[in-house]
Design a protein around this motif. Structure first.
Motif, PDB file in Angstrom:
ATOM      1  N   THR A  93       6.370  20.906  37.369  1.00 39.03           N
ATOM      2  CA  THR A  93       5.248  21.456  38.132  1.00 39.03           C
ATOM      3  C   THR A  93       4.263  20.371  38.521  1.00 39.03           C
ATOM      4  OG1 THR A  93       5.470  23.600  37.004  1.00 39.03           O
ATOM      5  CG2 THR A  93       3.389  23.163  38.122  1.00 39.03           C
ATOM      6  N   HIS A  94       3.983  19.448  37.598  1.00 40.37           N
ATOM      7  CA  HIS A  94       3.101  18.327  37.943  1.00 40.37           C
ATOM      8  C   HIS A  94       3.692  17.505  39.090  1.00 40.37           C
ATOM      9  CE1 HIS A  94       0.018  18.841  34.981  1.00 40.37           C
ATOM     10  NE2 HIS A  94       0.832  18.720  33.960  1.00 40.37           N
ATOM     11  N   PHE A  95       5.008  17.347  39.089  1.00 37.96           N
ATOM     12  CA  PHE A  95       5.658  16.557  40.141  1.00 37.96           C
ATOM     13  C   PHE A  95       5.491  17.219  41.510  1.00 37.96           C
ATOM     14  CE2 PHE A  95       9.499  15.538  42.668  1.00 37.96           C
ATOM     15  CZ  PHE A  95       9.323  14.153  42.772  1.00 37.96           C
ATOM     16  N   VAL A  96       5.767  18.522  41.596  1.00 39.76           N
ATOM     17  CA  VAL A  96       5.645  19.187  42.901  1.00 39.76           C
ATOM     18  C   VAL A  96       4.180  19.278  43.325  1.00 39.76           C
ATOM     19  CG1 VAL A  96       7.810  20.457  42.697  1.00 39.76           C
ATOM     20  CG2 VAL A  96       5.706  21.507  41.831  1.00 39.76           C
ATOM     21  N   MET A  97       3.266  19.307  42.360  1.00 40.06           N
ATOM     22  CA  MET A  97       1.847  19.273  42.706  1.00 40.06           C
ATOM     23  C   MET A  97       1.487  17.938  43.351  1.00 40.06           C
ATOM     24  SD  MET A  97      -0.245  21.160  39.639  1.00 40.06           S
ATOM     25  CE  MET A  97      -0.391  22.953  39.608  1.00 40.06           C
ATOM     26  N   GLY A  98       2.089  16.863  42.846  1.00 45.50           N
ATOM     27  CA  GLY A  98       1.844  15.549  43.428  1.00 45.50           C
ATOM     28  C   GLY A  98       2.309  15.487  44.875  1.00 45.50           C
ATOM     29  N   ILE A  99       3.481  16.056  45.142  1.00 45.89           N
ATOM     30  CA  ILE A  99       3.992  16.101  46.517  1.00 45.89           C
ATOM     31  C   ILE A  99       3.070  16.953  47.391  1.00 45.89           C
ATOM     32  CG2 ILE A  99       5.903  16.849  47.979  1.00 45.89           C
ATOM     33  CD1 ILE A  99       7.777  16.272  45.633  1.00 45.89           C
ATOM     34  N   ALA A 100       2.651  18.091  46.848  1.00 43.47           N
ATOM     35  CA  ALA A 100       1.786  19.001  47.606  1.00 43.47           C
ATOM     36  C   ALA A 100       0.461  18.336  47.971  1.00 43.47           C
ATOM     37  CB  ALA A 100       1.527  20.264  46.793  1.00 43.47           C
ATOM     38  N   LEU A 101      -0.116  17.589  47.052  1.00 43.39           N
ATOM     39  CA  LEU A 101      -1.374  16.906  47.351  1.00 43.39           C
ATOM     40  C   LEU A 101      -1.177  15.847  48.428  1.00 43.39           C
ATOM     41  CD1 LEU A 101      -3.149  16.450  43.899  1.00 43.39           C
ATOM     42  CD2 LEU A 101      -3.917  17.805  45.848  1.00 43.39           C
ATOM     43  N   GLY A 102      -0.003  15.203  48.382  1.00 45.68           N
ATOM     44  CA  GLY A 102       0.295  14.244  49.445  1.00 45.68           C
ATOM     45  C   GLY A 102       0.352  14.912  50.800  1.00 45.68           C
TER      46      GLY A 102
ATOM     47  N   VAL B 100      -4.883  12.992  39.580  1.00 46.21           N
ATOM     48  CA  VAL B 100      -5.059  12.856  38.129  1.00 46.21           C
ATOM     49  C   VAL B 100      -5.986  13.954  37.609  1.00 46.21           C
ATOM     50  CG1 VAL B 100      -5.806  11.335  36.263  1.00 46.21           C
ATOM     51  CG2 VAL B 100      -4.703  10.350  38.284  1.00 46.21           C
ATOM     52  N   VAL B 101      -7.076  14.202  38.324  1.00 46.34           N
ATOM     53  CA  VAL B 101      -8.028  15.247  37.920  1.00 46.34           C
ATOM     54  C   VAL B 101      -7.345  16.609  37.911  1.00 46.34           C
ATOM     55  CG1 VAL B 101     -10.105  16.499  38.605  1.00 46.34           C
ATOM     56  CG2 VAL B 101     -10.084  14.005  38.680  1.00 46.34           C
ATOM     57  N   LEU B 102      -6.557  16.899  38.944  1.00 44.97           N
ATOM     58  CA  LEU B 102      -5.870  18.187  39.013  1.00 44.97           C
ATOM     59  C   LEU B 102      -4.910  18.359  37.852  1.00 44.97           C
ATOM     60  CD1 LEU B 102      -5.426  20.794  40.626  1.00 44.97           C
ATOM     61  CD2 LEU B 102      -3.600  19.620  41.870  1.00 44.97           C
ATOM     62  N   HIS B 103      -4.217  17.291  37.470  1.00 45.78           N
ATOM     63  CA  HIS B 103      -3.314  17.341  36.317  1.00 45.78           C
ATOM     64  C   HIS B 103      -4.076  17.813  35.078  1.00 45.78           C
ATOM     65  CE1 HIS B 103       0.015  15.554  33.707  1.00 45.78           C
ATOM     66  NE2 HIS B 103      -0.945  15.880  32.849  1.00 45.78           N
ATOM     67  N   VAL B 104      -5.212  17.186  34.810  1.00 41.67           N
ATOM     68  CA  VAL B 104      -5.992  17.533  33.617  1.00 41.67           C
ATOM     69  C   VAL B 104      -6.545  18.949  33.710  1.00 41.67           C
ATOM     70  CG1 VAL B 104      -8.024  16.931  32.240  1.00 41.67           C
ATOM     71  CG2 VAL B 104      -6.579  15.112  33.191  1.00 41.67           C
ATOM     72  N   VAL B 105      -7.028  19.331  34.872  1.00 42.39           N
ATOM     73  CA  VAL B 105      -7.628  20.657  35.054  1.00 42.39           C
ATOM     74  C   VAL B 105      -6.610  21.761  34.814  1.00 42.39           C
ATOM     75  CG1 VAL B 105      -8.627  22.247  36.738  1.00 42.39           C
ATOM     76  CG2 VAL B 105      -9.479  19.909  36.578  1.00 42.39           C
ATOM     77  N   VAL B 106      -5.417  21.650  35.413  1.00 40.89           N
ATOM     78  CA  VAL B 106      -4.433  22.721  35.232  1.00 40.89           C
ATOM     79  C   VAL B 106      -3.934  22.775  33.790  1.00 40.89           C
ATOM     80  CG1 VAL B 106      -3.715  22.727  37.642  1.00 40.89           C
ATOM     81  CG2 VAL B 106      -2.479  21.280  36.005  1.00 40.89           C
ATOM     82  N   ASP B 107      -3.935  21.634  33.091  1.00 40.15           N
ATOM     83  CA  ASP B 107      -3.543  21.639  31.679  1.00 40.15           C
ATOM     84  C   ASP B 107      -4.551  22.404  30.824  1.00 40.15           C
ATOM     85  OD1 ASP B 107      -1.206  20.282  32.068  1.00 40.15           O
ATOM     86  OD2 ASP B 107      -1.880  18.371  31.240  1.00 40.15           O
ATOM     87  N   ILE B 108      -5.797  22.402  31.231  1.00 38.43           N
ATOM     88  CA  ILE B 108      -6.834  23.130  30.486  1.00 38.43           C
ATOM     89  C   ILE B 108      -6.542  24.625  30.474  1.00 38.43           C
ATOM     90  CG2 ILE B 108      -9.266  23.845  30.585  1.00 38.43           C
ATOM     91  CD1 ILE B 108      -9.938  20.999  31.503  1.00 38.43           C
ATOM     92  N   PHE B 109      -5.909  25.128  31.513  1.00 43.25           N
ATOM     93  CA  PHE B 109      -5.633  26.565  31.610  1.00 43.25           C
ATOM     94  C   PHE B 109      -4.442  27.002  30.760  1.00 43.25           C
ATOM     95  CE2 PHE B 109      -8.347  26.042  35.273  1.00 43.25           C
ATOM     96  CZ  PHE B 109      -9.005  27.251  35.363  1.00 43.25           C
ATOM     97  N   ASN B 110      -3.722  26.064  30.149  1.00 41.84           N
ATOM     98  CA  ASN B 110      -2.610  26.408  29.263  1.00 41.84           C
ATOM     99  C   ASN B 110      -3.111  26.756  27.874  1.00 41.84           C
ATOM    100  OD1 ASN B 110      -0.584  23.716  30.635  1.00 41.84           O
ATOM    101  ND2 ASN B 110      -0.957  25.757  31.424  1.00 41.84           N
ATOM    102  N   GLY B 111      -2.228  27.298  27.048  1.00 40.39           N
ATOM    103  CA  GLY B 111      -2.581  27.584  25.664  1.00 40.39           C
ATOM    104  C   GLY B 111      -2.674  26.328  24.820  1.00 40.39           C
TER     105      GLY B 111
END
Length: 326
Positions: free
Chosen positions: A5-14, A103-114
């Motif tokens: 998911t982090h990988f496809v998010m990177g592509i999406a941001l690009g 990088v910020v988005l990676h950390v933010v979406v991780d916060i929403f996990n358990g």
């Protein structure tokens, strides 16, 4: 989130970055930005290499300092610097901005996990885990795949992913409202609740919970409309026991205590040894709790063997822990 998911998010941001005139108007800069967002979306999880050292090191450090405020800035600067060295004609400032966002988005979406992160370091080492989105959410992943497919088919990447991210943002709002509704039901049912820990499952309507009251931990499931208690434990502080004090010095026990906010402990005293087992109550699966820490001490309270980690079946748990009780 998971690596995929982090990988496809990177592509999406690009793709989203092509809305930036400095990116969309320059092939070289758009390529540099895409490289930056893909690498930036993965960089905080570099600490995954600690798995090769041992589980304790990984557990104590994963999503820790690599997800902190200084690390977010450092990752973006290092990645941007490397890209600019290779592609000096690209726009330095725009590559940095979009890499930083990744990088910020990676950390933010991780916060929403358990699982959460220590995103406020160095100001606080508290784990922040909202428990709203599963580590792998099929809706979020598929939405990105669909967006990438549309982009590759010739559509404008920026507008495509602007729409995709508006949909995903709405999805997050729905999940937060569901979580709020479940918590409201719990507070109406129990009057002495101190905390509710959410661990969302891969199913949209199914949530795993630990309800913390003054006297008990209740392990429960919710299908959004109902709450089902599956287990309960008396809430007890760690005892002032010589074996427990000695066990705290063990790296596996220490890592577990650093990571787990709700757990049940057991002390089993045998003729030749004392075994201490800590069981994380957030991860109930198929009738047992797969995340544990176990240590065995001899009569002189020396640590003989210890283990911490994930064991996802009772059969494997017996096999894995067998050496601890020889």
């Amino acid at each position: 989130m998971d690596t995929g998911t982090h990988f496809v998010m990177g592509i999406a941001l690009g793709g989203l970055a092509t809305l930036d005139p400095a990116v969309g108007g320059s092939f070289l800069t758009s390529e540099a930005v895409l490289v930056g967002t893909i690498i930036g979306s993965q960089a905080p999880d570099l600490d995954t290499v600690l798995k090769f050292k041992n589980n304790a090191a990984y557990l104590k450090n994963h999503r820790g300092i690599t997800h902190s405020i200084p690390a977010v800035l450092l990752w973006s600067l290092l990645i941007t610097g490397a890209i600019h060295f290779i592609m000096p004609s690209s726009s330095l400032i725009h590559v940095w901005i979009w890499t930083l966002l990744a990088v910020v988005l990676h950390v933010v979406v991780d916060i929403f996990n358990g699982y959460g992160t220590q995103a406020l370091r160095p100001f606080s080492e508290k784990w922040i885990a909202l428990g709203t989105i599963n580590t792998f959410d099929s809706f979020i992943f598929i939405a990105h795949i669909v967006g990438i497919g549309i982009w590759l088919s010739g559509a404008h990447g920026g507008y495509t992913f602007l729409i995709i991210y508006c949909i995903i943002a709405l999805y997050y709002v729905v999940r937060l409202l569901m979580q709020r509704s479940i918590k409201k039901k719990i507070l109406n049912r129990w009057k002495n609740v101190e905390n509710v820990i959410f661990n969302p499952t891969m199913k949209f309507r199914k949530w795993q919970l630990v309800i913390v009251t003054k006297e008990h931990y209740y392990v429960a499931y919710s299908n959004f409309t109902e709450i089902q208690i599956v287990d309960q434990f008396e809430r007890k502080e760690l005892p002032n026991h010589p074996a427990m004090e000695a066990a705290k010095k063990d790296r596996n026990i220490s890592a577990f205590l650093h990571f787990s906010p709700v757990f049940h402990w057991q002390i089993k005293e045998q003729l030749d040894y004392t075994e201490i087992r800590l069981i994380d109550l957030r991860y109930f699966s198929k009738g047992h709790y797969p995340f544990v820490a176990v240590t065995q001490l001899d009569k002189d309270l020396n640590i003989v063997r210890s283990y911490t980690g994930w064991i996802f079946s009772k059969k494997r748990m017996k096999k894995k822990l067998k050496p601890l009780i020889d």
